[in-house]
Design a protein around this motif. Structure first.
Motif, PDB file in Angstrom:
ATOM      1  N   ALA A 255      52.679  46.091  40.157  1.00 19.03           N
ATOM      2  CA  ALA A 255      51.201  45.440  40.614  1.00 19.03           C
ATOM      3  C   ALA A 255      51.301  44.569  41.653  1.00 19.03           C
ATOM      4  CB  ALA A 255      50.888  44.792  39.165  1.00 19.03           C
ATOM      5  N   ALA A 256      52.598  43.847  41.757  1.00 17.04           N
ATOM      6  CA  ALA A 256      52.831  43.145  43.044  1.00 17.04           C
ATOM      7  C   ALA A 256      52.815  43.475  44.216  1.00 17.04           C
ATOM      8  CB  ALA A 256      53.858  42.124  42.636  1.00 17.04           C
ATOM      9  N   LYS A 257      53.301  44.851  44.265  1.00 18.02           N
ATOM     10  CA  LYS A 257      53.701  45.510  45.647  1.00 18.02           C
ATOM     11  C   LYS A 257      52.441  46.564  45.891  1.00 18.02           C
ATOM     12  CE  LYS A 257      56.867  48.975  44.715  1.00 18.02           C
ATOM     13  NZ  LYS A 257      57.655  49.321  43.426  1.00 18.02           N
ATOM     14  N   LEU A 258      51.701  46.936  45.005  1.00 18.18           N
ATOM     15  CA  LEU A 258      50.753  48.028  45.433  1.00 18.18           C
ATOM     16  C   LEU A 258      49.413  47.343  45.987  1.00 18.18           C
ATOM     17  CD1 LEU A 258      50.566  50.138  42.272  1.00 18.18           C
ATOM     18  CD2 LEU A 258      51.858  50.533  44.354  1.00 18.18           C
ATOM     19  N   ARG A 259      48.901  48.143  46.940  1.00 19.76           N
ATOM     20  CA  ARG A 259      47.929  47.265  47.834  1.00 19.76           C
ATOM     21  C   ARG A 259      46.500  47.552  47.580  1.00 19.76           C
ATOM     22  NH1 ARG A 259      48.000  48.451  53.451  1.00 19.76           N
ATOM     23  NH2 ARG A 259      48.700  50.401  52.860  1.00 19.76           N
ATOM     24  N   GLY A 260      46.292  48.718  46.605  1.00 22.55           N
ATOM     25  CA  GLY A 260      45.046  49.252  46.564  1.00 22.55           C
ATOM     26  C   GLY A 260      44.241  48.521  45.554  1.00 22.55           C
ATOM     27  N   TYR A 261      42.766  48.562  45.935  1.00 20.82           N
ATOM     28  CA  TYR A 261      41.794  47.574  44.754  1.00 20.82           C
ATOM     29  C   TYR A 261      40.518  48.207  45.540  1.00 20.82           C
ATOM     30  CZ  TYR A 261      40.414  44.568  48.386  1.00 20.82           C
ATOM     31  OH  TYR A 261      39.794  44.062  49.655  1.00 20.82           O
ATOM     32  N   ARG A 262      39.561  48.125  44.325  1.00 20.90           N
ATOM     33  CA  ARG A 262      38.236  48.312  44.641  1.00 20.90           C
ATOM     34  C   ARG A 262      37.414  46.800  44.295  1.00 20.90           C
ATOM     35  NH1 ARG A 262      36.520  53.372  41.008  1.00 20.90           N
ATOM     36  NH2 ARG A 262      37.551  51.975  39.664  1.00 20.90           N
ATOM     37  N   ILE A 263      36.243  46.764  44.914  1.00 21.63           N
ATOM     38  CA  ILE A 263      35.567  45.539  44.981  1.00 21.63           C
ATOM     39  C   ILE A 263      34.708  45.631  44.075  1.00 21.63           C
ATOM     40  CG2 ILE A 263      33.766  44.297  46.498  1.00 21.63           C
ATOM     41  CD1 ILE A 263      35.366  45.105  48.765  1.00 21.63           C
ATOM     42  N   LEU A 264      34.618  44.298  43.308  1.00 25.48           N
ATOM     43  CA  LEU A 264      33.904  44.147  42.064  1.00 25.48           C
ATOM     44  C   LEU A 264      33.684  45.207  41.026  1.00 25.48           C
ATOM     45  CD1 LEU A 264      30.415  42.869  43.748  1.00 25.48           C
ATOM     46  CD2 LEU A 264      32.337  41.403  42.564  1.00 25.48           C
ATOM     47  N   GLU A 265      35.211  45.568  40.788  1.00 19.46           N
ATOM     48  CA  GLU A 265      35.295  46.745  39.797  1.00 19.46           C
ATOM     49  C   GLU A 265      34.771  46.257  38.433  1.00 19.46           C
ATOM     50  OE1 GLU A 265      39.610  47.205  39.916  1.00 19.46           O
ATOM     51  OE2 GLU A 265      39.214  49.400  40.369  1.00 19.46           O
ATOM     52  N   TYR A 275      40.196  49.906  48.715  1.00 19.42           N
ATOM     53  CA  TYR A 275      40.489  49.353  49.786  1.00 19.42           C
ATOM     54  C   TYR A 275      42.050  49.036  49.607  1.00 19.42           C
ATOM     55  CZ  TYR A 275      35.664  48.350  51.401  1.00 19.42           C
ATOM     56  OH  TYR A 275      34.467  48.369  51.671  1.00 19.42           O
ATOM     57  N   LEU A 276      42.758  48.922  50.731  1.00 18.50           N
ATOM     58  CA  LEU A 276      44.205  48.603  50.624  1.00 18.50           C
ATOM     59  C   LEU A 276      44.563  47.374  51.661  1.00 18.50           C
ATOM     60  CD1 LEU A 276      44.704  52.331  51.638  1.00 18.50           C
ATOM     61  CD2 LEU A 276      45.948  51.313  49.840  1.00 18.50           C
ATOM     62  N   GLU A 277      45.075  46.524  50.888  1.00 22.24           N
ATOM     63  CA  GLU A 277      45.463  45.473  51.435  1.00 22.24           C
ATOM     64  C   GLU A 277      46.812  44.351  50.978  1.00 22.24           C
ATOM     65  OE1 GLU A 277      42.522  42.204  50.985  1.00 22.24           O
ATOM     66  OE2 GLU A 277      42.807  41.359  53.123  1.00 22.24           O
ATOM     67  N   GLN A 278      47.460  44.027  51.958  1.00 28.91           N
ATOM     68  CA  GLN A 278      48.531  43.373  51.382  1.00 28.91           C
ATOM     69  C   GLN A 278      48.205  41.834  51.095  1.00 28.91           C
ATOM     70  OE1 GLN A 278      51.810  44.914  53.070  1.00 28.91           O
ATOM     71  NE2 GLN A 278      52.506  44.311  50.912  1.00 28.91           N
TER      72      GLN A 278
END
Ligand code: SF4
Ligand code: SF4
Length: 284
Positions: A255-265, A275-278
């Motif tokens: 979880a700490a190293k993965l960059r993927g997320y979606r907005i307002l899930e 989106y992918l973001e460090q």
């Protein structure tokens, strides 16, 4: 009712009515955008204007709060005491998220916006009556109202600029809502070509206009149902699943190293854009 109440109510409603009863058969179009690669150059936005016959509202109307871009680049500034130009900026291209449970679809009084079998949030222009309820209910603010009859009233495309209009896309008139379509005209051609050859659309066979021009390759687009599609592999690697409102990573370390997320899930809209973001130190 405040917007916060509205979204909380929506979240409660979605928890009672999950959307996992809508399987996609051949296609489920999805996107991923790598924010660590995005330089905020705006090429994607310009390409979208050209591909989809978007009118340029001009400085004056923009100053009065009128905008009309189906993909906009949002800027976030590091709040770490540094001054411009050393201060770090982060860019986020925001477009219709083609939510699986789209809040805009349920409030349209005439059913002008609805969900396609291949996962698009579609907009039927000649059915739209311009109530703008969809705009009020979109948490991503990704819908745009046509205030003017651009081609005639404002002469946005004077000769010979009108010759650059894309014949595959209608020029919308005054009084309708518009939004990103995931370049549905390109998808339609690709699907039709594939069907005539008795196969499915191959990964990479269709690109959206914004993806095609991005100089850093930040945008990926494809079919989530296809196990070989790049976008599907990205979603899988990042452990982001479509029908989840809270992504559970396998381990805390991952979880700490993965960059993927979606907005307002958490609103249970189930967006089709990842989106992918460090995580940056300045953001902690
Ligand atoms: S074209 Fe690519 S790099 Fe430029 S703003 Fe869009 S996503 Fe970012
Ligand atoms: S997918 Fe197509 S319609 Fe959507 S923002 Fe990109 S270029 Fe515009």
């Amino acid at each position: 009712m405040s917007i916060t109440n509205l979204l909380e109510n929506w979240s409660d409603f979605r928890q009672q009515h999950p959307s996992d009863d809508r399987p996609h058969r051949e296609y489920k179009w999805a996107m991923s955008i790598d924010l660590d690669a995005c330089t905020g150059c705006n090429a994607c936005s310009v390409a979208c204007y050209a591909e989809n016959n978007l009118p340029v509202v001009g400085k004056e109307k923009f100053a009065h709060g009128h905008s009309h871009h189906w993909i906009r680049i949002e800027r976030y500034w590091d709040n770490d005491g540094r001054e411009f130009a050393d201060q770090g900026a982060q860019f986020l291209p925001m477009l219709c998220q083609h939510c699986e449970a789209a809040p805009c679809e349920t409030v349209c009084p005439v059913g002008a916006t609805n969900h396609t079998a291949d996962g698009l949030n579609s907009q039927v222009y000649n059915r739209c009556v311009g109530s703008r309820y969809c705009n009020a209910n979109c948490p991503y603010k990704a819908r745009y109202f046509n205030w003017y009859d651009y081609p005639t009233t404002d002469n946005v495309w004077p000769e010979p600029m009108n010759q650059q209009l894309n014949p595959d896309v209608t020029v919308r008139g005054k009084g309708v809502m518009e939004k990103c379509t995931f370049c549905v005209q390109r998808l339609t051609v690709a699907k039709s070509d594939a069907r005539s050859e008795g196969r499915s659309v191959l990964d990479g066979e269709v690109q959206t206009a914004c993806q095609q021009v991005c100089p850093t390759g930040a945008i990926s687009f494809g079919n989530l149902v296809d196990p070989l599609a790049k976008v599907g592999k990205q979603w899988m690697t990042q452990q982001v699943e479509l029908n989840k409102d809270k992504q559970a990573k396998d381990t805390a370390e991952e979880a700490a190293k993965l960059r993927g997320y979606r907005i307002l899930e958490e609103l249970r809209t189930y967006p089709s854009v990842m989106y992918l973001e460090q995580l940056r130190e300045s953001a902690i």
